[in-house]
Design a protein around this motif. Sequence first.
Motif, PDB file in Angstrom:
ATOM      1  N   LEU A 126       3.384  -4.210  -4.140  1.00  0.00           N
ATOM      2  CA  LEU A 126       3.338  -2.512  -4.167  1.00  0.00           C
ATOM      3  C   LEU A 126       3.565  -2.153  -5.625  1.00  0.00           C
ATOM      4  CD1 LEU A 126       3.134   0.830  -2.164  1.00  0.00           C
ATOM      5  CD2 LEU A 126       4.652   0.471  -4.295  1.00  0.00           C
ATOM      6  N   VAL A 127       4.508  -3.083  -6.020  1.00  0.00           N
ATOM      7  CA  VAL A 127       4.953  -2.578  -7.705  1.00  0.00           C
ATOM      8  C   VAL A 127       4.867  -2.982  -8.921  1.00  0.00           C
ATOM      9  CG1 VAL A 127       6.876  -2.929  -9.187  1.00  0.00           C
ATOM     10  CG2 VAL A 127       7.128  -2.754  -6.417  1.00  0.00           C
ATOM     11  N   GLU A 128       3.760  -4.353  -8.171  1.00  0.00           N
ATOM     12  CA  GLU A 128       3.010  -4.930  -9.290  1.00  0.00           C
ATOM     13  C   GLU A 128       1.803  -4.401  -9.412  1.00  0.00           C
ATOM     14  OE1 GLU A 128       4.610  -7.438 -11.196  1.00  0.00           O
ATOM     15  OE2 GLU A 128       6.152  -6.591  -9.414  1.00  0.00           O
TER      16      GLU A 128
ATOM     17  N   ASP B 273       1.360   2.491 -10.253  1.00  0.00           N
ATOM     18  CA  ASP B 273       2.417   4.013 -10.467  1.00  0.00           C
ATOM     19  C   ASP B 273       3.698   3.571  -9.155  1.00  0.00           C
ATOM     20  OD1 ASP B 273       4.796   4.757 -11.984  1.00  0.00           O
ATOM     21  OD2 ASP B 273       3.255   6.191 -12.874  1.00  0.00           O
ATOM     22  N   TYR B 274       4.342   3.353  -9.176  1.00  0.00           N
ATOM     23  CA  TYR B 274       4.545   3.929  -7.148  1.00  0.00           C
ATOM     24  C   TYR B 274       6.383   5.153  -7.093  1.00  0.00           C
ATOM     25  CZ  TYR B 274       8.776   0.603  -8.440  1.00  0.00           C
ATOM     26  OH  TYR B 274       9.688  -0.089  -8.670  1.00  0.00           O
ATOM     27  N   ARG B 275       6.264   4.908  -8.931  1.00  0.00           N
ATOM     28  CA  ARG B 275       7.259   6.173  -8.319  1.00  0.00           C
ATOM     29  C   ARG B 275       7.092   7.883  -8.652  1.00  0.00           C
ATOM     30  NH1 ARG B 275      12.799   4.240 -11.265  1.00  0.00           N
ATOM     31  NH2 ARG B 275      12.725   6.148 -11.951  1.00  0.00           N
ATOM     32  N   PRO B 276       5.704   8.416  -8.927  1.00  0.00           N
ATOM     33  CA  PRO B 276       6.034   9.170  -8.528  1.00  0.00           C
ATOM     34  C   PRO B 276       5.625   9.705  -7.231  1.00  0.00           C
ATOM     35  CG  PRO B 276       4.930   8.241 -10.670  1.00  0.00           C
ATOM     36  CD  PRO B 276       4.944   7.238 -10.168  1.00  0.00           C
ATOM     37  N   SER B 277       5.087   8.515  -6.415  1.00  0.00           N
ATOM     38  CA  SER B 277       4.332   8.883  -4.818  1.00  0.00           C
ATOM     39  C   SER B 277       5.293   9.287  -3.958  1.00  0.00           C
ATOM     40  CB  SER B 277       3.249   7.648  -4.486  1.00  0.00           C
ATOM     41  OG  SER B 277       2.424   7.337  -5.258  1.00  0.00           O
ATOM     42  N   VAL B 278       6.812   8.004  -4.390  1.00  0.00           N
ATOM     43  CA  VAL B 278       7.637   7.637  -3.774  1.00  0.00           C
ATOM     44  C   VAL B 278       8.497   9.202  -4.231  1.00  0.00           C
ATOM     45  CG1 VAL B 278       9.998   6.881  -3.703  1.00  0.00           C
ATOM     46  CG2 VAL B 278       8.144   5.241  -3.881  1.00  0.00           C
ATOM     47  N   LEU B 279       8.695   9.782  -5.041  1.00  0.00           N
ATOM     48  CA  LEU B 279       9.526  11.452  -4.982  1.00  0.00           C
ATOM     49  C   LEU B 279       8.259  12.065  -4.665  1.00  0.00           C
ATOM     50  CD1 LEU B 279      10.831  11.111  -8.633  1.00  0.00           C
ATOM     51  CD2 LEU B 279      12.276  11.108  -6.600  1.00  0.00           C
ATOM     52  N   ILE B 280       7.381  12.004  -4.199  1.00  0.00           N
ATOM     53  CA  ILE B 280       6.531  12.870  -3.845  1.00  0.00           C
ATOM     54  C   ILE B 280       7.407  13.230  -2.073  1.00  0.00           C
ATOM     55  CG2 ILE B 280       4.705  13.926  -2.690  1.00  0.00           C
ATOM     56  CD1 ILE B 280       3.603  12.850  -5.193  1.00  0.00           C
ATOM     57  N   LEU B 281       7.257  12.175  -1.418  1.00  0.00           N
ATOM     58  CA  LEU B 281       7.503  12.058  -0.306  1.00  0.00           C
ATOM     59  C   LEU B 281       9.114  11.875  -0.405  1.00  0.00           C
ATOM     60  CD1 LEU B 281       5.566   8.816   0.848  1.00  0.00           C
ATOM     61  CD2 LEU B 281       5.047  10.556   1.434  1.00  0.00           C
ATOM     62  N   SER B 282      10.111  11.568  -1.429  1.00  0.00           N
ATOM     63  CA  SER B 282      11.602  11.814  -0.588  1.00  0.00           C
ATOM     64  C   SER B 282      12.324  12.472  -2.319  1.00  0.00           C
ATOM     65  CB  SER B 282      11.890  10.360  -0.689  1.00  0.00           C
ATOM     66  OG  SER B 282      13.416  10.573  -0.300  1.00  0.00           O
ATOM     67  N   PRO B 283      11.663  13.703  -2.361  1.00  0.00           N
ATOM     68  CA  PRO B 283      12.126  14.340  -3.855  1.00  0.00           C
ATOM     69  C   PRO B 283      14.117  14.504  -4.231  1.00  0.00           C
ATOM     70  CG  PRO B 283      11.257  15.626  -1.985  1.00  0.00           C
ATOM     71  CD  PRO B 283      11.390  14.922  -1.687  1.00  0.00           C
ATOM     72  N   GLN B 284      14.402  14.503  -2.665  1.00  0.00           N
ATOM     73  CA  GLN B 284      15.871  14.055  -3.130  1.00  0.00           C
ATOM     74  C   GLN B 284      16.456  12.577  -3.932  1.00  0.00           C
ATOM     75  OE1 GLN B 284      17.361  16.590  -2.515  1.00  0.00           O
ATOM     76  NE2 GLN B 284      15.472  17.424  -2.039  1.00  0.00           N
ATOM     77  N   LEU B 285      16.209  12.114  -4.211  1.00  0.00           N
ATOM     78  CA  LEU B 285      15.963  10.373  -4.297  1.00  0.00           C
ATOM     79  C   LEU B 285      16.539  10.694  -5.704  1.00  0.00           C
ATOM     80  CD1 LEU B 285      13.037   7.899  -3.505  1.00  0.00           C
ATOM     81  CD2 LEU B 285      15.545   8.142  -3.020  1.00  0.00           C
ATOM     82  N   GLU B 286      17.641   9.941  -5.969  1.00  0.00           N
ATOM     83  CA  GLU B 286      18.792  10.060  -7.438  1.00  0.00           C
ATOM     84  C   GLU B 286      18.357   8.913  -8.192  1.00  0.00           C
ATOM     85  OE1 GLU B 286      22.511  10.791  -6.574  1.00  0.00           O
ATOM     86  OE2 GLU B 286      22.286  12.582  -5.533  1.00  0.00           O
ATOM     87  N   ARG B 287      17.410   7.197  -7.590  1.00  0.00           N
ATOM     88  CA  ARG B 287      17.327   6.458  -7.813  1.00  0.00           C
ATOM     89  C   ARG B 287      16.628   5.691  -7.085  1.00  0.00           C
ATOM     90  NH1 ARG B 287      19.921   0.926  -7.105  1.00  0.00           N
ATOM     91  NH2 ARG B 287      21.405   1.175  -5.682  1.00  0.00           N
ATOM     92  N   ILE B 288      15.674   4.822  -8.287  1.00  0.00           N
ATOM     93  CA  ILE B 288      14.395   4.302  -7.793  1.00  0.00           C
ATOM     94  C   ILE B 288      14.829   3.040  -8.030  1.00  0.00           C
ATOM     95  CG2 ILE B 288      12.053   3.412  -6.932  1.00  0.00           C
ATOM     96  CD1 ILE B 288      11.352   6.577  -7.363  1.00  0.00           C
TER      97      ILE B 288
ATOM     98  N   ASP C  69       1.298  -1.267  -0.097  1.00  0.00           N
ATOM     99  CA  ASP C  69       0.325   0.105   0.599  1.00  0.00           C
ATOM    100  C   ASP C  69       0.729   1.559  -0.012  1.00  0.00           C
ATOM    101  OD1 ASP C  69      -2.233   1.734   1.175  1.00  0.00           O
ATOM    102  OD2 ASP C  69      -3.354   0.671   0.931  1.00  0.00           O
ATOM    103  N   GLU C  70       0.401   2.165  -0.619  1.00  0.00           N
ATOM    104  CA  GLU C  70       1.315   3.339  -0.423  1.00  0.00           C
ATOM    105  C   GLU C  70       1.568   4.404   0.750  1.00  0.00           C
ATOM    106  OE1 GLU C  70       0.652   5.802  -5.066  1.00  0.00           O
ATOM    107  OE2 GLU C  70      -0.694   5.612  -4.068  1.00  0.00           O
ATOM    108  N   LYS C  71      -0.181   4.237   1.600  1.00  0.00           N
ATOM    109  CA  LYS C  71       0.300   5.190   2.910  1.00  0.00           C
ATOM    110  C   LYS C  71       1.507   3.802   3.794  1.00  0.00           C
ATOM    111  CE  LYS C  71      -4.438   5.972   3.324  1.00  0.00           C
ATOM    112  NZ  LYS C  71      -5.450   5.543   3.869  1.00  0.00           N
ATOM    113  N   ALA C  72       1.883   3.231   3.486  1.00  0.00           N
ATOM    114  CA  ALA C  72       3.200   2.043   3.993  1.00  0.00           C
ATOM    115  C   ALA C  72       4.457   2.684   3.771  1.00  0.00           C
ATOM    116  CB  ALA C  72       3.023   0.738   3.453  1.00  0.00           C
ATOM    117  N   LEU C  73       4.300   3.363   2.162  1.00  0.00           N
ATOM    118  CA  LEU C  73       5.425   4.754   2.710  1.00  0.00           C
ATOM    119  C   LEU C  73       5.460   5.707   2.968  1.00  0.00           C
ATOM    120  CD1 LEU C  73       5.150   3.657  -1.421  1.00  0.00           C
ATOM    121  CD2 LEU C  73       7.374   2.449   0.175  1.00  0.00           C
ATOM    122  N   GLU C  74       4.151   5.896   3.830  1.00  0.00           N
ATOM    123  CA  GLU C  74       4.638   7.121   4.395  1.00  0.00           C
ATOM    124  C   GLU C  74       5.332   7.705   5.067  1.00  0.00           C
ATOM    125  OE1 GLU C  74       1.146   8.190   6.528  1.00  0.00           O
ATOM    126  OE2 GLU C  74       0.053   8.484   4.199  1.00  0.00           O
TER     127      GLU C  74
END
Length: 325
Positions: free
Chosen positions: A277-279, A282-297, A253-258
Motif C-alpha cells: 500500500l505504501v508504494e 498516498d496513504y497518510r491522509p486516509s489513515v488520519l481520517i480513520l485515526s485522527p489522534q495519531l501523532e506519528r505515522i 488496499d486502503e480498505k484493509a485499514l478500515e
Amino acid sequence: MSDMDDDVYLSDDEEGSETRKDAEESEKTTYEKSHVCPLTKETISEGLSLLCRTGKRLEHAFVKLDLKDKALTDIAAISTYIHIRFLDLSNNLVADLSPLATLNHLLWLKVDRNAVASFIGQPFAELTFLQWLSVAVNRLTDTDGLVGPSLETLILTGNSLQKLNGLQSSHFANLVVLELRGNHLETTDGINLPNLRRLYLAENFIKRLEGLENLERLTILHLRDNHLETLDGLSPNMKNLQYLNVRGNAVADEKALENLVHVSKTLKVLVLSGNPLVEILDYRPSVLILSPQLERIDKEPVTLEERMEARRAIRELNEEEIPVP
C-alpha cells in the motif's frame, strides 16, 4: 521521550530481521561444543555473587548465579542452592529444568539457547515468585504446561511455536510483557490476558488477527514482518492501544485499514512502511481520517497541516451523511 517510546524504538529499529538465522547459528554453535561438563559445586561457586540476607536473623547467602556458556547438560547439583534469586543458564545444553523446583526464591531466570523442548514436566508451578523468564532460542513448539502466577515478563523468542495454549489470566495474572518474535505462529489466537500491556509478535507467519478482543489493556502491539493483508481483528475492546506496528506485511488496499477506527481514540503511533500500500498510495491522509489522534505515522510526525486537512475531510464526510429533509 516516555518509557513506552524507548521500548517502541528499540523493538522497531534495533530488532533485527535475522531472528531465525541467529537462532539457527546459536543452536549450531551450542551443539558443536566438544566438551560437555557436568555441573559441579566448584562451577557453582565460581558463578555465585550478590550476598544478601536470607530472612533468617543474621544469615546471609549468595543469591545470584551465572552459569552461562558451561556446556551443561545436567544441572542436578543446583538443587541445594535454595536461596538463588537470579539465575542465568544461557548457552548450555539443558533440556530438563526440574532441579530448579527447590529454588522457590527464584525471581529471574534466563535459559536462552538451550535444549528445552516442552514445558510439560518442568518446575514452573513450584517457582511461585518468578517474575522474569526468558526461554529464547530453544526447541519449543507449544506453551502447554507453562504457568507463571507472578510472571511479569515472558520471552519465548526464536523457538518453533506453532500454537499458543494456556496463556490465560488464571495462569498468568500478572503478565504485562509477552515476547514471541521469530516463531511459526499463523494467528494471534490463544492469548487471553486482559492485563497484558506489551505484545511482540514480529517475524512469524501471522495471517489473521484473532482473539485481540481479550487484550483490553494492551498499549503496544508489534506485528512487523508477518503475512497480514488486512487489519481485520482489531477490536473496540482494545481501549488502551497506543502503538501498532505492521511494517513489512502484505497490506495493499486502503480498505484493509478500515478497522483502525476501532482503536482510533487511543492510537498514537502507526507503522505501515514495507507494505505494498505504501508504494502505490498516498496513504497518510486516509489513515488520519480513520485515526485522527495519531501523532506519528511511520517515522514521520503528523504535521499541523495534515491534521487540519484530515479534520476538514472528516467534516465533509459527516455532512454528506446528513439526510436531506
